[in-house]
Design a protein around this motif. Sequence first.
Motif, PDB file in Angstrom:
ATOM      1  N   LEU A  83       0.826  -1.201   0.000  1.00  9.39           N
ATOM      2  CA  LEU A  83       0.000   0.000   0.000  1.00  9.39           C
ATOM      3  C   LEU A  83       0.863   1.255   0.000  1.00  9.39           C
ATOM      4  CD1 LEU A  83      -2.746  -1.111   2.544  1.00  9.39           C
ATOM      5  CD2 LEU A  83      -3.093  -0.640   0.109  1.00  9.39           C
ATOM      6  N   ALA A  84       1.913   1.247   0.815  1.00 10.54           N
ATOM      7  CA  ALA A  84       2.805   2.403   0.878  1.00 10.54           C
ATOM      8  C   ALA A  84       3.436   2.653  -0.491  1.00 10.54           C
ATOM      9  CB  ALA A  84       3.888   2.184   1.930  1.00 10.54           C
ATOM     10  N   ARG A  85       3.836   1.601  -1.136  1.00 11.97           N
ATOM     11  CA  ARG A  85       4.519   1.747  -2.432  1.00 11.97           C
ATOM     12  C   ARG A  85       3.563   2.148  -3.553  1.00 11.97           C
ATOM     13  NH1 ARG A  85       7.947  -2.866  -5.668  1.00 11.97           N
ATOM     14  NH2 ARG A  85       8.822  -1.453  -7.234  1.00 11.97           N
ATOM     15  N   HIS A  86       2.459   1.434  -3.668  1.00  7.37           N
ATOM     16  CA  HIS A  86       1.598   1.611  -4.835  1.00  7.37           C
ATOM     17  C   HIS A  86       0.471   2.625  -4.650  1.00  7.37           C
ATOM     18  CE1 HIS A  86       3.703  -1.574  -6.864  1.00  7.37           C
ATOM     19  NE2 HIS A  86       3.514  -2.374  -5.835  1.00  7.37           N
ATOM     20  N   GLN A  87      -0.049   2.754  -3.453  1.00  9.99           N
ATOM     21  CA  GLN A  87      -1.179   3.652  -3.231  1.00  9.99           C
ATOM     22  C   GLN A  87      -0.747   5.004  -2.657  1.00  9.99           C
ATOM     23  OE1 GLN A  87      -4.185   2.978  -4.373  1.00  9.99           O
ATOM     24  NE2 GLN A  87      -3.495   0.962  -5.038  1.00  9.99           N
ATOM     25  N   LEU A  88       0.253   4.970  -1.782  1.00 10.01           N
ATOM     26  CA  LEU A  88       0.679   6.204  -1.121  1.00 10.01           C
ATOM     27  C   LEU A  88       1.950   6.797  -1.729  1.00 10.01           C
ATOM     28  CD1 LEU A  88       0.105   5.146   2.602  1.00 10.01           C
ATOM     29  CD2 LEU A  88      -1.533   6.138   0.984  1.00 10.01           C
ATOM     30  N   ALA A  89       2.596   6.050  -2.609  1.00 14.27           N
ATOM     31  CA  ALA A  89       3.854   6.478  -3.234  1.00 14.27           C
ATOM     32  C   ALA A  89       4.898   6.881  -2.181  1.00 14.27           C
ATOM     33  CB  ALA A  89       3.608   7.613  -4.223  1.00 14.27           C
ATOM     34  N   ASP A  90       4.979   6.096  -1.131  1.00 11.15           N
ATOM     35  CA  ASP A  90       5.916   6.359  -0.039  1.00 11.15           C
ATOM     36  C   ASP A  90       6.958   5.237  -0.036  1.00 11.15           C
ATOM     37  OD1 ASP A  90       7.265   6.671   2.393  1.00 11.15           O
ATOM     38  OD2 ASP A  90       5.463   7.349   3.448  1.00 11.15           O
ATOM     39  N   ARG A  91       8.031   5.454  -0.774  1.00  9.64           N
ATOM     40  CA  ARG A  91       9.076   4.430  -0.904  1.00  9.64           C
ATOM     41  C   ARG A  91       9.743   4.105   0.427  1.00  9.64           C
ATOM     42  NH1 ARG A  91      12.371   6.663  -6.054  1.00  9.64           N
ATOM     43  NH2 ARG A  91      10.829   6.202  -7.663  1.00  9.64           N
ATOM     44  N   ASP A  92       9.961   5.119   1.245  1.00 12.05           N
ATOM     45  CA  ASP A  92      10.641   4.885   2.524  1.00 12.05           C
ATOM     46  C   ASP A  92       9.813   3.982   3.426  1.00 12.05           C
ATOM     47  OD1 ASP A  92      12.822   6.426   1.775  1.00 12.05           O
ATOM     48  OD2 ASP A  92      12.001   8.259   2.663  1.00 12.05           O
ATOM     49  N   LEU A  93       8.528   4.258   3.508  1.00 12.84           N
ATOM     50  CA  LEU A  93       7.658   3.421   4.329  1.00 12.84           C
ATOM     51  C   LEU A  93       7.581   2.014   3.752  1.00 12.84           C
ATOM     52  CD1 LEU A  93       5.777   3.325   6.800  1.00 12.84           C
ATOM     53  CD2 LEU A  93       3.899   3.967   5.267  1.00 12.84           C
ATOM     54  N   ALA A  94       7.488   1.918   2.437  1.00 20.12           N
ATOM     55  CA  ALA A  94       7.450   0.603   1.794  1.00 20.12           C
ATOM     56  C   ALA A  94       8.718  -0.178   2.121  1.00 20.12           C
ATOM     57  CB  ALA A  94       7.279   0.755   0.287  1.00 20.12           C
ATOM     58  N   ARG A  95       9.867   0.455   1.970  1.00 15.61           N
ATOM     59  CA  ARG A  95      11.137  -0.215   2.258  1.00 15.61           C
ATOM     60  C   ARG A  95      11.188  -0.683   3.711  1.00 15.61           C
ATOM     61  NH1 ARG A  95      14.300   3.485   0.639  1.00 15.61           N
ATOM     62  NH2 ARG A  95      14.641   4.481   2.642  1.00 15.61           N
ATOM     63  N   THR A  96      10.757   0.174   4.625  1.00  8.93           N
ATOM     64  CA  THR A  96      10.751  -0.187   6.046  1.00  8.93           C
ATOM     65  C   THR A  96       9.936  -1.450   6.289  1.00  8.93           C
ATOM     66  OG1 THR A  96      11.045   2.103   6.757  1.00  8.93           O
ATOM     67  CG2 THR A  96      10.033   0.596   8.349  1.00  8.93           C
ATOM     68  N   TYR A  97       8.761  -1.531   5.681  1.00  7.51           N
ATOM     69  CA  TYR A  97       7.900  -2.687   5.946  1.00  7.51           C
ATOM     70  C   TYR A  97       8.309  -3.933   5.171  1.00  7.51           C
ATOM     71  CZ  TYR A  97       5.125  -0.544   9.455  1.00  7.51           C
ATOM     72  OH  TYR A  97       4.740   0.017  10.648  1.00  7.51           O
ATOM     73  N   TYR A  98       8.930  -3.777   4.013  1.00  8.44           N
ATOM     74  CA  TYR A  98       9.499  -4.961   3.346  1.00  8.44           C
ATOM     75  C   TYR A  98      10.631  -5.520   4.202  1.00  8.44           C
ATOM     76  CZ  TYR A  98       6.895  -4.231  -1.005  1.00  8.44           C
ATOM     77  OH  TYR A  98       5.905  -4.102  -1.948  1.00  8.44           O
ATOM     78  N   GLN A  99      11.430  -4.632   4.803  1.00  8.74           N
ATOM     79  CA  GLN A  99      12.503  -5.081   5.679  1.00  8.74           C
ATOM     80  C   GLN A  99      11.951  -5.764   6.929  1.00  8.74           C
ATOM     81  OE1 GLN A  99      14.569  -1.318   5.956  1.00  8.74           O
ATOM     82  NE2 GLN A  99      16.051  -1.916   4.384  1.00  8.74           N
ATOM     83  N   LYS A 100      10.849  -5.234   7.468  1.00  8.89           N
ATOM     84  CA  LYS A 100      10.222  -5.877   8.631  1.00  8.89           C
ATOM     85  C   LYS A 100       9.685  -7.261   8.247  1.00  8.89           C
ATOM     86  CE  LYS A 100       9.048  -1.765  11.242  1.00  8.89           C
ATOM     87  NZ  LYS A 100       8.126  -1.184  12.192  1.00  8.89           N
ATOM     88  N   ALA A 101       9.165  -7.369   7.037  1.00 10.91           N
ATOM     89  CA  ALA A 101       8.693  -8.676   6.556  1.00 10.91           C
ATOM     90  C   ALA A 101       9.860  -9.656   6.496  1.00 10.91           C
ATOM     91  CB  ALA A 101       8.030  -8.535   5.191  1.00 10.91           C
ATOM     92  N   LEU A 102      11.008  -9.178   6.052  1.00 11.11           N
ATOM     93  CA  LEU A 102      12.185 -10.044   5.971  1.00 11.11           C
ATOM     94  C   LEU A 102      12.748 -10.407   7.346  1.00 11.11           C
ATOM     95  CD1 LEU A 102      13.896  -8.455   2.855  1.00 11.11           C
ATOM     96  CD2 LEU A 102      12.782 -10.703   3.013  1.00 11.11           C
ATOM     97  N   GLU A 103      12.480  -9.582   8.347  1.00 11.29           N
ATOM     98  CA  GLU A 103      12.862  -9.952   9.715  1.00 11.29           C
ATOM     99  C   GLU A 103      12.041 -11.147  10.186  1.00 11.29           C
ATOM    100  OE1 GLU A 103      12.464  -6.477  12.180  1.00 11.29           O
ATOM    101  OE2 GLU A 103      13.926  -5.347  10.988  1.00 11.29           O
TER     102      GLU A 103
END
Length: 128
Positions: A83-103
Amino acid sequence: LLERATQVAESSLGDKNRAYDYAARVAKAAIGHVDLRPRLDRLDNLAGATGRHADQVRLLSDIAPDVFDGDTQLHVMLKIAELARHQLADRDLARTYYQKALEIRPDDKPALSALESLYEDVLVDTTS
């Protein structure tokens, strides 16, 4: 009762915004339950129908740390990132949550691919 209120607001009253508000309350109340995932799916459908993606991201960010099931928590982290990446265009938030997913799951292919794509986008932007 909140699930019934969601259904009435959405179907009988045709008020998807009100239904979203009820569905958000249902999701919060269901955090520790095994049937959280279908409730999150309903919330996702209503957010899509109403354009309330920012509200959805805020709610999911609030409940994510309290989700006990690892698969569901991974799903929540990926949903926030998407959602952050595609709907909100917030790359930083998207990156943060992809990293949390990888944790949660270090070998998660969708998270790894999305993170790689984000980094690639940043490289393209900085060289343009």
